[in-house]
Design a protein around this motif. Sequence first.
Motif, PDB file in Angstrom:
ATOM      1  N   ALA A  17       9.214 -27.586   4.195  1.00 36.44           N
ATOM      2  CA  ALA A  17       9.987 -27.810   5.428  1.00 36.44           C
ATOM      3  C   ALA A  17       9.267 -27.133   6.585  1.00 36.44           C
ATOM      4  O   ALA A  17       9.053 -25.911   6.558  1.00 36.44           O
ATOM      5  CB  ALA A  17      11.397 -27.259   5.279  1.00 36.44           C
ATOM      6  N   ILE A  18       8.881 -27.933   7.559  1.00 35.26           N
ATOM      7  CA  ILE A  18       8.254 -27.392   8.760  1.00 35.26           C
ATOM      8  C   ILE A  18       9.348 -27.239   9.807  1.00 35.26           C
ATOM      9  O   ILE A  18      10.023 -28.214  10.157  1.00 35.26           O
ATOM     10  CB  ILE A  18       7.132 -28.331   9.230  1.00 35.26           C
ATOM     11  CG1 ILE A  18       6.043 -28.321   8.152  1.00 35.26           C
ATOM     12  CG2 ILE A  18       6.594 -27.922  10.587  1.00 35.26           C
ATOM     13  CD1 ILE A  18       4.813 -29.103   8.501  1.00 35.26           C
ATOM     14  N   THR A  19       9.568 -26.010  10.254  1.00 33.27           N
ATOM     15  CA  THR A  19      10.652 -25.766  11.210  1.00 33.27           C
ATOM     16  C   THR A  19      10.113 -25.095  12.473  1.00 33.27           C
ATOM     17  O   THR A  19       9.149 -24.326  12.423  1.00 33.27           O
ATOM     18  CB  THR A  19      11.767 -24.885  10.588  1.00 33.27           C
ATOM     19  OG1 THR A  19      11.314 -23.529  10.449  1.00 33.27           O
ATOM     20  CG2 THR A  19      12.196 -25.413   9.218  1.00 33.27           C
ATOM     21  N   PHE A  20      10.751 -25.419  13.577  1.00 33.42           N
ATOM     22  CA  PHE A  20      10.365 -24.851  14.874  1.00 33.42           C
ATOM     23  C   PHE A  20      11.588 -24.214  15.519  1.00 33.42           C
ATOM     24  O   PHE A  20      12.670 -24.802  15.508  1.00 33.42           O
ATOM     25  CB  PHE A  20       9.827 -25.953  15.804  1.00 33.42           C
ATOM     26  CG  PHE A  20       8.586 -26.607  15.281  1.00 33.42           C
ATOM     27  CD1 PHE A  20       7.338 -26.050  15.513  1.00 33.42           C
ATOM     28  CD2 PHE A  20       8.665 -27.764  14.522  1.00 33.42           C
ATOM     29  CE1 PHE A  20       6.187 -26.636  14.992  1.00 33.42           C
ATOM     30  CE2 PHE A  20       7.523 -28.367  14.000  1.00 33.42           C
ATOM     31  CZ  PHE A  20       6.282 -27.798  14.242  1.00 33.42           C
ATOM     32  N   ASP A  21      11.406 -23.035  16.091  1.00 31.12           N
ATOM     33  CA  ASP A  21      12.440 -22.409  16.907  1.00 31.12           C
ATOM     34  C   ASP A  21      12.002 -22.585  18.358  1.00 31.12           C
ATOM     35  O   ASP A  21      11.062 -21.922  18.820  1.00 31.12           O
ATOM     36  CB  ASP A  21      12.583 -20.921  16.579  1.00 31.12           C
ATOM     37  CG  ASP A  21      13.070 -20.687  15.147  1.00 31.12           C
ATOM     38  OD1 ASP A  21      13.353 -21.686  14.439  1.00 31.12           O
ATOM     39  OD2 ASP A  21      13.179 -19.517  14.745  1.00 31.12           O
ATOM     40  N   SER A  22      12.675 -23.485  19.053  1.00 29.96           N
ATOM     41  CA  SER A  22      12.244 -23.828  20.414  1.00 29.96           C
ATOM     42  C   SER A  22      12.958 -22.933  21.426  1.00 29.96           C
ATOM     43  O   SER A  22      13.781 -23.389  22.217  1.00 29.96           O
ATOM     44  CB  SER A  22      12.528 -25.310  20.678  1.00 29.96           C
ATOM     45  OG  SER A  22      11.945 -25.706  21.891  1.00 29.96           O
ATOM     46  N   ASP A  23      12.604 -21.648  21.393  1.00 27.82           N
ATOM     47  CA  ASP A  23      13.301 -20.664  22.231  1.00 27.82           C
ATOM     48  C   ASP A  23      13.085 -20.922  23.719  1.00 27.82           C
ATOM     49  O   ASP A  23      13.973 -20.693  24.535  1.00 27.82           O
ATOM     50  CB  ASP A  23      12.811 -19.248  21.887  1.00 27.82           C
ATOM     51  CG  ASP A  23      13.013 -18.901  20.417  1.00 27.82           C
ATOM     52  OD1 ASP A  23      13.799 -19.585  19.743  1.00 27.82           O
ATOM     53  OD2 ASP A  23      12.360 -17.946  19.954  1.00 27.82           O
ATOM     54  N   ALA A  24      11.890 -21.371  24.086  1.00 24.60           N
ATOM     55  CA  ALA A  24      11.519 -21.648  25.492  1.00 24.60           C
ATOM     56  C   ALA A  24      11.884 -20.445  26.380  1.00 24.60           C
ATOM     57  O   ALA A  24      11.473 -19.327  26.073  1.00 24.60           O
ATOM     58  CB  ALA A  24      12.149 -22.953  25.960  1.00 24.60           C
ATOM     59  N   ILE A  25      12.691 -20.657  27.422  1.00 28.30           N
ATOM     60  CA  ILE A  25      12.977 -19.541  28.338  1.00 28.30           C
ATOM     61  C   ILE A  25      14.391 -18.994  28.135  1.00 28.30           C
ATOM     62  O   ILE A  25      14.861 -18.185  28.935  1.00 28.30           O
ATOM     63  CB  ILE A  25      12.793 -19.962  29.819  1.00 28.30           C
ATOM     64  CG1 ILE A  25      13.768 -21.085  30.223  1.00 28.30           C
ATOM     65  CG2 ILE A  25      11.355 -20.396  30.082  1.00 28.30           C
ATOM     66  CD1 ILE A  25      13.746 -21.380  31.731  1.00 28.30           C
ATOM     67  N   SER A  26      15.072 -19.442  27.065  1.00 29.00           N
ATOM     68  CA  SER A  26      16.492 -19.076  26.920  1.00 29.00           C
ATOM     69  C   SER A  26      16.705 -17.558  26.903  1.00 29.00           C
ATOM     70  O   SER A  26      17.584 -17.047  27.597  1.00 29.00           O
ATOM     71  CB  SER A  26      17.063 -19.714  25.652  1.00 29.00           C
ATOM     72  OG  SER A  26      16.320 -19.329  24.508  1.00 29.00           O
ATOM     73  N   ASP A  27      15.896 -16.832  26.108  1.00 34.16           N
ATOM     74  CA  ASP A  27      16.117 -15.383  26.046  1.00 34.16           C
ATOM     75  C   ASP A  27      15.641 -14.687  27.322  1.00 34.16           C
ATOM     76  O   ASP A  27      16.214 -13.696  27.756  1.00 34.16           O
ATOM     77  CB  ASP A  27      15.485 -14.760  24.794  1.00 34.16           C
ATOM     78  CG  ASP A  27      14.043 -15.145  24.588  1.00 34.16           C
ATOM     79  OD1 ASP A  27      13.562 -16.066  25.287  1.00 34.16           O
ATOM     80  OD2 ASP A  27      13.377 -14.534  23.727  1.00 34.16           O
ATOM     81  N   SER A  28      14.606 -15.228  27.952  1.00 34.04           N
ATOM     82  CA  SER A  28      14.128 -14.633  29.215  1.00 34.04           C
ATOM     83  C   SER A  28      15.163 -14.774  30.325  1.00 34.04           C
ATOM     84  O   SER A  28      15.323 -13.875  31.161  1.00 34.04           O
ATOM     85  CB  SER A  28      12.819 -15.305  29.657  1.00 34.04           C
ATOM     86  OG  SER A  28      11.747 -14.833  28.878  1.00 34.04           O
TER      87      SER A  28
END
Length: 283
Positions: A17-28
């Motif tokens: 399973a290839i998984t991505f966490d697309s956090d982008a700028i959410s935490d910033s």
Amino acid sequence: MDRLLEPPAEAPRLTVAITFDSDAISDSVRRGDPPVKLSHGEFGPRVATPRILDVLEREAIGATWFIPGHTLETFADSTAAITARGHEIACHGWFHEDFSELKAKEQREILGRCVEATAKVTGTPPAGNRAPYWALGPETLELVEAAGFRYDSSLMADDYHLYRVRHGDRHSVEHGTTWGTPGALVEVPVYWALDDWPFFEPGPGRDGLSTPAKVLEIWLGELHYAYEHAPGGLLTVTMHPECIGRGHRMTVLETFIEECKSLGGVAFSRLDEYVDRWLAAGS
Ligand SMILES: [Zn+2]
């Protein structure tokens, strides 16, 4: 969807399973980070995600994308491109919150908001949730189960096999440990060494600028071990677009896929589909 590889008729020797966490700028955004940090996050949906989607399409692989609500809405074109290519969208907080720091009421509200926003995009309630930072409070997974998720992917009590999350474990120095009861929620285990972030992103206690070769050595080591010793198992890798999507690191993703395909009997799967097959098999 029809472009993606179908699972083989016979059970694969190993599923990846290839998984991505697309956090982008959410935490910033939540932390009020300065422009450079924001731009680092923006690189994910703006540059890396299209690059990654092209590789997955070329290889006919369906992946699972854990996407915070803020990313889902702020980078709506990126979200649309991910869904259009047949990938799964699962939840990952709204502003990438640390759930271990939140009250139960706040956690419940965030989970509900994420479910609603994801269902609006995909047309169906999300199957999966991954806690940002893999950080959980003692009651978080009960709330995740109550919110209707079928699986979580934040724990480490196994490596190549799914298991049911226990609720109600009690640990104390006076009385030791009393185990709780497994519930309906399925766990898809993760591990730090199978996550790109600690190797490639600077942070406290690490330089975070590892060479791709080091990461590949570890990931291919896991692949070969699981292939030999965990027949029927699942190997899950975690990546972040803003991290793996840099040019020199794309070789990690591409070489890893190549090596998986060179072994007979390795299949790729979105997590929701793997979990549903596991549940249907009566596990
Ligand atoms: Zn994350």
